[in-house]
Design a protein around this motif. Structure first.
Motif, PDB file in Angstrom:
ATOM      1  N   SER A  43       0.714  -1.737  -0.482  1.00 49.47           N
ATOM      2  CA  SER A  43      -0.089  -0.156  -0.051  1.00 49.47           C
ATOM      3  C   SER A  43       0.798   1.736   0.247  1.00 49.47           C
ATOM      4  CB  SER A  43      -0.823   0.082   1.682  1.00 49.47           C
ATOM      5  OG  SER A  43      -1.854  -1.115   1.802  1.00 49.47           O
ATOM      6  N   PRO A  44       0.724   2.260  -1.191  1.00 55.65           N
ATOM      7  CA  PRO A  44       1.435   3.103  -0.794  1.00 55.65           C
ATOM      8  C   PRO A  44       1.299   4.201   0.405  1.00 55.65           C
ATOM      9  CG  PRO A  44       0.725   3.164  -3.439  1.00 55.65           C
ATOM     10  CD  PRO A  44       0.632   1.834  -2.204  1.00 55.65           C
ATOM     11  N   GLY A  45       1.623   4.514   0.930  1.00 51.83           N
ATOM     12  CA  GLY A  45       1.388   5.450   2.279  1.00 51.83           C
ATOM     13  C   GLY A  45       1.780   4.659   3.100  1.00 51.83           C
ATOM     14  N   LYS A  46       2.360   3.624   3.100  1.00 53.04           N
ATOM     15  CA  LYS A  46       2.171   2.213   4.541  1.00 53.04           C
ATOM     16  C   LYS A  46       3.531   1.981   4.004  1.00 53.04           C
ATOM     17  CE  LYS A  46      -2.171   1.827   6.325  1.00 53.04           C
ATOM     18  NZ  LYS A  46      -2.147   2.008   7.789  1.00 53.04           N
ATOM     19  N   HIS A  47       4.493   1.408   3.177  1.00 51.42           N
ATOM     20  CA  HIS A  47       5.767   0.959   3.135  1.00 51.42           C
ATOM     21  C   HIS A  47       6.783   2.036   2.305  1.00 51.42           C
ATOM     22  CE1 HIS A  47       9.485  -1.215   2.327  1.00 51.42           C
ATOM     23  NE2 HIS A  47       8.386  -2.713   3.002  1.00 51.42           N
ATOM     24  N   LYS A  51       8.224   5.937  -1.765  1.00 53.74           N
ATOM     25  CA  LYS A  51       9.101   7.041  -1.612  1.00 53.74           C
ATOM     26  C   LYS A  51       9.854   7.358  -3.112  1.00 53.74           C
ATOM     27  CE  LYS A  51       8.425   8.132   3.240  1.00 53.74           C
ATOM     28  NZ  LYS A  51       9.095   8.615   4.411  1.00 53.74           N
ATOM     29  N   HIS A  52      10.262   6.180  -2.919  1.00 52.86           N
ATOM     30  CA  HIS A  52      11.156   6.114  -4.453  1.00 52.86           C
ATOM     31  C   HIS A  52      10.745   5.321  -5.622  1.00 52.86           C
ATOM     32  CE1 HIS A  52      12.825   2.556  -3.031  1.00 52.86           C
ATOM     33  NE2 HIS A  52      13.116   2.625  -2.369  1.00 52.86           N
ATOM     34  N   SER A  53       9.885   4.261  -5.077  1.00 54.46           N
ATOM     35  CA  SER A  53       9.436   3.440  -6.901  1.00 54.46           C
ATOM     36  C   SER A  53       8.466   3.092  -6.550  1.00 54.46           C
ATOM     37  CB  SER A  53      10.343   2.293  -6.333  1.00 54.46           C
ATOM     38  OG  SER A  53      11.511   2.492  -6.220  1.00 54.46           O
TER      39      SER A  53
END
Length: 373
Positions: A43-47, A51-53
């Protein structure tokens, strides 16, 4: 009629995470991943990976039935650090059907090509810092903590789809009483020799965990920088992983080599939490999974020697032997029955030979494959 669906919502993500439970439901060696951990990982925003990929997950359907899954992964840090233009695939699971496998792999390849990437490497779930590789030898038992497991037919599916070996990985097993504990017996003498260089071996200080973790990250990123395809972990990524490991950490198995306040090496073995997770149905902590996790942790009889590294300039001084020896001493004291040292690169004789010399049995092999796209 088979079709591919891109995973874009919570419901589809849940289906993606749960598919292996159906695929492996008759396999006694299957260990379900914790649902909440997999959900956060993807989940983007969780892991912090996001932030870069980026990545895109896909499901394969045959009518209304899910028959496979895959993730196409663009790891920008990997490409920047290694001067590469690689794409990756991970979270690959599939019934024994070449048409389905090809559909999944071709869909991931197209997504990666659209990102202007030249190759497709996997299975790798983000990078080699996470679960990676395909089990190709040693299907006779459950995987240990944070190691992959898959059906034996996966290798043929991938090779038929045009993938070939990039690198093989090894796992060694030790059983109680069936290893050379010479390094354990020599620990005192070895440590006395190290003190002449002002090097001490000590346990991690859990009360100063965050500070210790920061120092360990620096060693980790330096000690593994020459490994095939290695990507240094960002501070956020290391903190995320360390937070998870802290929940199962045993200080007796987390050791630091320190010279005048500077960490120059460390070793980490973790309890084989898979002994508990294998009993948690569909990876759900509620309603009964959390109780099993909390009450059965103390009954774990094995460890995975996950990391052992010494920074350049301090190798071949005996630090590695001291770290191994201390782990063996704790293993004996706790009356554990097995340990796995994993993973090591197939061609890394500097690591593999000492493991074999103290009685490690090469019992499992894994493979990372690649293909030009």
């Amino acid at each position: 009629m088979k079709r591919i669906v891109a995973v874009n919502g919570k419901k589809e993500l849940g289906t993606f995470i749960d598919f292996p439970h159906e695929l492996y439901k008759q396999d006694p060696n299957y260990v379900p991943e914790l649902f909440i951990a997999q959900r956060d990982l993807l989940s983007p925003g969780k892991h912090p990976f996001f932030k870069h990929s980026t990545l895109q997950t896909f499901l394969a359907y045959d009518g209304d039935k899910v028959v496979g899954r895959i993730a196409a992964i663009q790891n920008n840090n990997h490409n920047t650090i290694n001067g590469a233009n690689d794409g990756f695939f991970g979270f690959f699971d599939c019934y024994n059907d070449q048409e389905t496998a090809d559909l999944l792999l071709n869909t991931a390849a197209k997504w990666l090509k659209d990102k202007k990437l030249d190759s497709m490497i996997g299975p790798v779930n983000f990078s080699t810092n996470e679960i990676c590789a395909l089990l190709i030898q040693g299907f006779d038992g459950p995987p240990v903590a944070m190691m992959p497991y898959n059906k034996p037919y996966y290798l043929q599916l991938l090779e038929t789809a045009g993938f070939h070996k990039k690198v093989d990985l090894r796992a060694y097993r030790f059983t109680a009483g069936n290893y050379n504990d010479r390094s354990s017996k020599l620990v005192t003498a070895l440590e006395e020799r190290l003190t002449r260089s002002n090097i001490i071996i000590r346990k991690i200080e859990v009360k100063n965990f965050n500070k210790e973790a920061e120092a360990i990250r620096e060693v980790y990123n330096k000690a593994w920088d020459k490994n095939t395809g290695f990507v240094p972990m960002t501070p956020d990524e290391f903190d995320y992983t360390a937070k998870d490991l802290k929940m199962i950490l045993d200080p007796d198995f987390c050791l630091l080599a320190e010279q005048e306040g500077k960490i120059v090496g460390f070793a980490l073995a973790v309890p084989d939490i898979n002994q508990v997770l294998i009993k948690i149905k569909r990876g759900r902590l509620f309603p009964t999974g959390l109780f099993k996790l909390l009450t059965q942790k103390s009954k774990i009889q094995g460890i995975r020697i996950l990391l052992l590294g010494v920074v350049d300039g301090y190798r071949k001084m005996g630090i590695e032997a001291c770290l191994y020896g201390r782990i063996i001493q704790s293993f004996q004291k706790k009356k554990m029955t097995y340990a796995e040292a994993s993973w090591t690169l197939d061609h890394n004789e500097m690591i593999n030979k000492p493991i074999e010399q103290i009685g490690g049995e090469l019992y499992r092999k894994y493979r990372i494959l690649e293909k030009a796209i």
